[in-house]
Write a protein that holds these residues in place. Structure first.
Motif, mmCIF file in Angstrom:
data_model
loop_
_atom_site.group_PDB
_atom_site.id
_atom_site.type_symbol
_atom_site.label_atom_id
_atom_site.label_comp_id
_atom_site.label_asym_id
_atom_site.label_seq_id
_atom_site.Cartn_x
_atom_site.Cartn_y
_atom_site.Cartn_z
ATOM 1 N N ALA A 57 0.823 -1.208 0.000
ATOM 2 C CA ALA A 57 0.000 0.000 0.000
ATOM 3 C C ALA A 57 0.858 1.259 0.000
ATOM 4 N N TRP A 58 1.987 1.214 0.713
ATOM 5 C CA TRP A 58 2.859 2.379 0.770
ATOM 6 C C TRP A 58 3.679 2.547 -0.503
ATOM 7 N N VAL A 59 3.860 1.526 -1.276
ATOM 8 C CA VAL A 59 4.653 1.510 -2.509
ATOM 9 C C VAL A 59 6.123 1.805 -2.226
ATOM 10 N N THR A 60 6.436 3.004 -1.746
ATOM 11 C CA THR A 60 7.811 3.378 -1.428
ATOM 12 C C THR A 60 7.968 3.422 0.088
ATOM 13 N N HIS A 61 8.909 2.640 0.599
ATOM 14 C CA HIS A 61 9.150 2.568 2.034
ATOM 15 C C HIS A 61 10.620 2.210 2.267
ATOM 16 N N PRO A 62 11.122 2.407 3.473
ATOM 17 C CA PRO A 62 12.547 2.172 3.755
ATOM 18 C C PRO A 62 12.868 0.774 4.322
ATOM 19 N N PHE A 63 11.996 -0.212 4.150
ATOM 20 C CA PHE A 63 12.145 -1.461 4.888
ATOM 21 C C PHE A 63 12.651 -2.677 4.118
ATOM 22 N N GLY A 64 12.685 -2.667 2.826
ATOM 23 C CA GLY A 64 13.107 -3.852 2.086
ATOM 24 C C GLY A 64 12.005 -4.902 2.042
ATOM 25 N N ASP A 65 12.361 -6.122 1.597
ATOM 26 C CA ASP A 65 11.366 -7.175 1.387
ATOM 27 C C ASP A 65 10.968 -7.923 2.656
ATOM 28 N N ARG A 66 11.870 -8.076 3.600
ATOM 29 C CA ARG A 66 11.589 -8.839 4.833
ATOM 30 C C ARG A 66 11.950 -8.004 6.060
ATOM 31 N N PRO A 67 11.100 -7.021 6.357
ATOM 32 C CA PRO A 67 11.443 -6.114 7.462
ATOM 33 C C PRO A 67 11.148 -6.700 8.836
ATOM 34 N N TYR A 87 9.603 -5.902 12.591
ATOM 35 C CA TYR A 87 8.527 -5.031 13.044
ATOM 36 C C TYR A 87 8.154 -5.367 14.475
ATOM 37 N N ARG A 88 7.480 -4.421 15.112
ATOM 38 C CA ARG A 88 6.907 -4.633 16.433
ATOM 39 C C ARG A 88 5.400 -4.777 16.272
ATOM 40 N N VAL A 89 4.755 -5.393 17.261
ATOM 41 C CA VAL A 89 3.300 -5.539 17.235
ATOM 42 C C VAL A 89 2.719 -4.839 18.450
ATOM 43 N N LEU A 90 1.801 -3.925 18.206
ATOM 44 C CA LEU A 90 1.092 -3.225 19.271
ATOM 45 C C LEU A 90 -0.175 -4.018 19.577
ATOM 46 N N GLY A 91 -0.432 -4.296 20.843
ATOM 47 C CA GLY A 91 -1.531 -5.165 21.262
ATOM 48 C C GLY A 91 -2.918 -4.677 20.892
ATOM 49 N N VAL A 98 5.457 -0.790 12.695
ATOM 50 C CA VAL A 98 4.653 -1.261 13.825
ATOM 51 C C VAL A 98 3.311 -1.765 13.303
ATOM 52 N N VAL A 99 2.986 -3.011 13.615
ATOM 53 C CA VAL A 99 1.677 -3.571 13.281
ATOM 54 C C VAL A 99 0.761 -3.262 14.459
#
Length: 163
Positions: free
Chosen positions: A40-50, A52-56, A80-81
Motif C-alpha cells: 500500500a505504501w509503494v515506497t518505504h525504507p524497509f526492504g522485502d523482509r522487514p 517489526y513490532r506488534v502493538l496489542g 509497527v503492526v
C-alpha cells in the motif's frame, strides 16, 4: 425487505468483534498484513523482509477496557503492526506517537461510540481493513463504524502544517 432489529444487530456485531479481538494472531497472518501495508505504501525504507513490532489489541466496551499506545520515539523508521481496535458504546483512543513510525493498522471497529487515532506528525499509516460506515461518521475511511465516529488526528505538527 426485512430489517434487522437494533438489539439483534448489536448482539451479532458484539459477538463477531469480541471473537475476532480475542483470537490469537498467527505470525503468518501478521507477515501477510505487513506485506499488504508495504504494498500500500509503494515506497518505504524497509526492504522485502522487514522486522517489526506488534502493538496489542485494544478493546473497550462501555468505556471499560484497554487502550493502545505507541509512545516510543525512534531515530530511524520503525514498522509497527497495530492489532485490532474495538470500541463499543464509549470512547477510545489509539495513540501512535512515533514521528518515524510506519503504522500498519489491521482493523478498527467502533459501534455506537467514538474512536480516535492520534497519529504523530510525520508518521505513516496504512489500513488493511475494508471500510464501512452505518449511521455514523468515518471520513478518514479507517475501519468499520456503526452509529459512531472514527477519526485520525495528527498531533505534534507545527501550526498550519497539519496533514
Amino acid at each position: 425487505m426485512t430489517l434487522c432489529r437494533p438489539r439483534t444487530l448489536l448482539t451479532w456485531l458484539l459477538s463477531g468483534m469480541l471473537a475476532a479481538g480475542a483470537s490469537p494472531v498467527m505470525a503468518n497472518e501478521t507477515d501477510q498484513a505487513v506485506a499488504a501495508c508495504l504494498k500500500a505504501w509503494v515506497t518505504h525504507p524497509f526492504g522485502d523482509r522487514p522486522s517489526y513490532r506488534v502493538l496489542g489489541t485494544s478493546v473497550k466496551v462501555f468505556g471499560i477496557g484497554s487502550s493502545s499506545a505507541d509512545t516510543e520515539k525512534t531515530t530511524s523508521p520503525a514498522l509497527v503492526v497495530v492489532n485490532p481496535g474495538v470500541n463499543v458504546m464509549g470512547g477510545s483512543v489509539i495513540e501512535l506517537l512515533n514521528p518515524n513510525g510506519w503504522y500498519c493498522l489491521r482493523s478498527t471497529v467502533s459501534v455506537m461510540g467514538g474512536m480516535t487515532i492520534r497519529l504523530a506528525c510525520g508518521a505513516q499509516l496504512a489500513s488493511l481493513s475494508g471500510t464501512a460506515t452505518v449511521m455514523g461518521n468515518n471520513a478518514d475511511q479507517k475501519g468499520v463504524t456503526v452509529m459512531g465516529s472514527t477519526t485520525v488526528e495528527r498531533v505534534g505538527c507545527p501550526e498550519g502544517n497539519r496533514i
